[in-house]
Structure formats: C-alpha cells, structure tokens
Design a protein around this motif. Structure first.
Motif, PDB file in Angstrom:
ATOM      1  N   ASP A  87      61.841  24.556  35.831  1.00 35.13           N
ATOM      2  CA  ASP A  87      61.607  25.622  36.810  1.00 35.13           C
ATOM      3  C   ASP A  87      62.730  25.706  37.829  1.00 35.13           C
ATOM      4  O   ASP A  87      63.176  26.788  38.211  1.00 35.13           O
ATOM      5  CB  ASP A  87      60.281  25.397  37.530  1.00 35.13           C
ATOM      6  CG  ASP A  87      59.083  25.653  36.633  1.00 35.13           C
ATOM      7  OD1 ASP A  87      59.262  26.316  35.597  1.00 35.13           O
ATOM      8  OD2 ASP A  87      57.988  25.177  36.962  1.00 35.13           O
ATOM      9  N   GLN A  90      65.901  27.486  36.819  1.00 30.75           N
ATOM     10  CA  GLN A  90      65.759  28.940  36.740  1.00 30.75           C
ATOM     11  C   GLN A  90      66.494  29.517  35.531  1.00 30.75           C
ATOM     12  O   GLN A  90      66.969  30.658  35.550  1.00 30.75           O
ATOM     13  CB  GLN A  90      66.247  29.606  38.039  1.00 30.75           C
ATOM     14  CG  GLN A  90      65.416  29.208  39.249  1.00 30.75           C
ATOM     15  CD  GLN A  90      65.843  29.911  40.519  1.00 30.75           C
ATOM     16  OE1 GLN A  90      66.940  30.456  40.602  1.00 30.75           O
ATOM     17  NE2 GLN A  90      64.989  29.896  41.512  1.00 30.75           N
ATOM     18  N   ASN A  93      64.352  32.500  33.018  1.00 30.75           N
ATOM     19  CA  ASN A  93      64.418  33.958  33.124  1.00 30.75           C
ATOM     20  C   ASN A  93      65.507  34.553  32.238  1.00 30.75           C
ATOM     21  O   ASN A  93      65.445  35.733  31.870  1.00 30.75           O
ATOM     22  CB  ASN A  93      64.662  34.375  34.577  1.00 30.75           C
ATOM     23  CG  ASN A  93      63.472  34.076  35.462  1.00 30.75           C
ATOM     24  OD1 ASN A  93      62.348  33.990  34.975  1.00 30.75           O
ATOM     25  ND2 ASN A  93      63.708  33.907  36.745  1.00 30.75           N
TER      26      ASN A  93
END
Length: 236
Positions: A87, A90, A93
């Motif tokens: 997470d 990142q 995404n």
C-alpha cells in the motif's frame, strides 16, 4: 557458517541483535513447513540459546510462532507488514490495471515481481480466468536462477554474465518448463526514470498454449503494456 566460538559469543549491540533476529526470518525458504530449533541453528549459525532468546521477541510481535512440537513457523504479522508495504509503495494503482489488461488480452496469468534478497517475490498478480491455468499467489517467493521472472531480475543483479547481457539486450526472457515442466513464461523488466529496475511483469501459462504463434502475440501485448507502465514511472 560461523565457528562454535563465534556462535556462542553474546550479542553486544542493539543493531547486532536486530540483524540476528532478522536472520531467523531469512532462514525460512519457500516450501518449508516449519523449522526445528536444530535446523534454525544450522541455517543461521546461531546457537540454540540465542535463537530461543531472539524468538521470544519475534513471537511477541507475531513474526514467529512455535507449535506444540517445538517447530518454528513464520507469523501472521509478516503478511500484514507485506500488505502495508504494498500500500505504501502505491504501485498498485499503476500495476494492477496493467495486469488486468494483460490477462484480458492474453487469457494467461500475469504477475508483477520484485527483488527480495536473492529471491523473486510476487507483489501483485492477476490470475487467468481459464479453467486450465497457472495460478499464482501474492507473496509467493521463487529463486532467481529458474523461471522467466527470476532470470530477468537476476540479469540486473548480475549484469556481467553472458546470459544477463542477452536478456537485457533483447528486453525479455522466455522460459519453458524451468520450474515446472508444464509451465512456460515470458517476462519483461519495468524500469524507472533513471533506468533503475522497479520490478518485472511476467505472463505465465501452460506450455501447450505457449506455441510460437501465441508467444509472438503474448510478447507483443506484454511489451506494449510494459511500455505504458514504464512511462507511468517516468521512464522515457
């Protein structure tokens, strides 16, 4: 392996204590169903008393567990930390949509691997929807010397070998049955703004589907998507 005199010397600093505790976690390999105290001592070079002392702290924080037979296992906190790591990076995404697109175009299993020590770790994956498929789990660890993902990562770790030079020059590596006789794979590197290795994207499936014609179309899709991913990371 350290000698017996070195193994029995006391821990002198907090840094050394942390390093020795981490060496216990690093002693576990893919496929291990747990390690006995004797095996941990052999793999780490630490004496049993030191292992028991360090393992108490690791157990307290959930990084190590010990069952009723005295066998050590990796704890659940490691999986939680890996989730936090993913997470915080990142990367999801950018990577997850790319893997989804790759699976949609090829109907094979796609994964994003990163380097961890001397191993390849699956950070993200999207499995094929076909009934007969190659299944990958996030967090899976594989050696660098086998399989397309490991070979491409290894090309950046040991760039001076003849095979590494070939892989880096052609920009991909294709494997047939290196880790499993029924599985084939294609992998390309993902590079950042300054040409640094961020990870690799692989496409894997049954060798019977990795024919010459299919490999050509698979590679085309893989290269196209990897270029978009590299651009997202600032690579030219």
């Amino acid at each position: 392996m350290t000698n017996s005199k070195e193994k029995s010397r006391p821990i002198k600093s907090g840094v050394e204590s942390v390093e020795r505790a981490l060496s216990l976690l690093e002693a576990f390999n893919m496929g291990d169903n747990g390690l006995a105290l004797k095996e941990l001592a052999q793999r780490t070079g630490l004496n049993k008393a030191t292992i028991l002392r360090l393992s108490a702290s690791l157990e307290k924080f959930g990084y190590l567990t010990r069952d009723y037979d005295g066998i050590f296992h990796l704890g659940a906190s490691l999986w939680h930390r890996s989730s936090v790591y993913r997470d915080n990076l990142q990367l999801g995404n950018i990577i997850r949509p790319a893997l989804t697109e790759l699976v949609k175009k090829t109907e094979e299993t796609a994964a994003f691997h990163v380097l961890r020590g001397n191993s390849s770790v699956v950070l993200y994956c999207e499995n094929s929807k076909r009934r007969m498929r190659y299944h990958i789990d996030e967090g899976e660890i594989n050696p660098l010397n086998l399989g397309s993902s490991g070979k491409v990562l290894e090309a950046f770790v040991n760039p001076k070998t003849s095979q590494s030079k070939i892989i880096k020059d052609q920009g991909y590596y294709i494997s047939h049955g290196e880790r499993d006789p029924d599985i084939a794979g294609i992998t390309v590197p993902i590079l950042g703004r300054d040409g640094e290795l961020i990870g690799v994207i692989s496409l894997s499936g049954l060798t019977t589907r990795f024919t010459d014609d299919n490999i050509e179309s698979y590679l085309k899709a893989l290269i196209s998507i990897s270029k978009k991913v590299c651009l997202a990371f600032g690579s030219k």
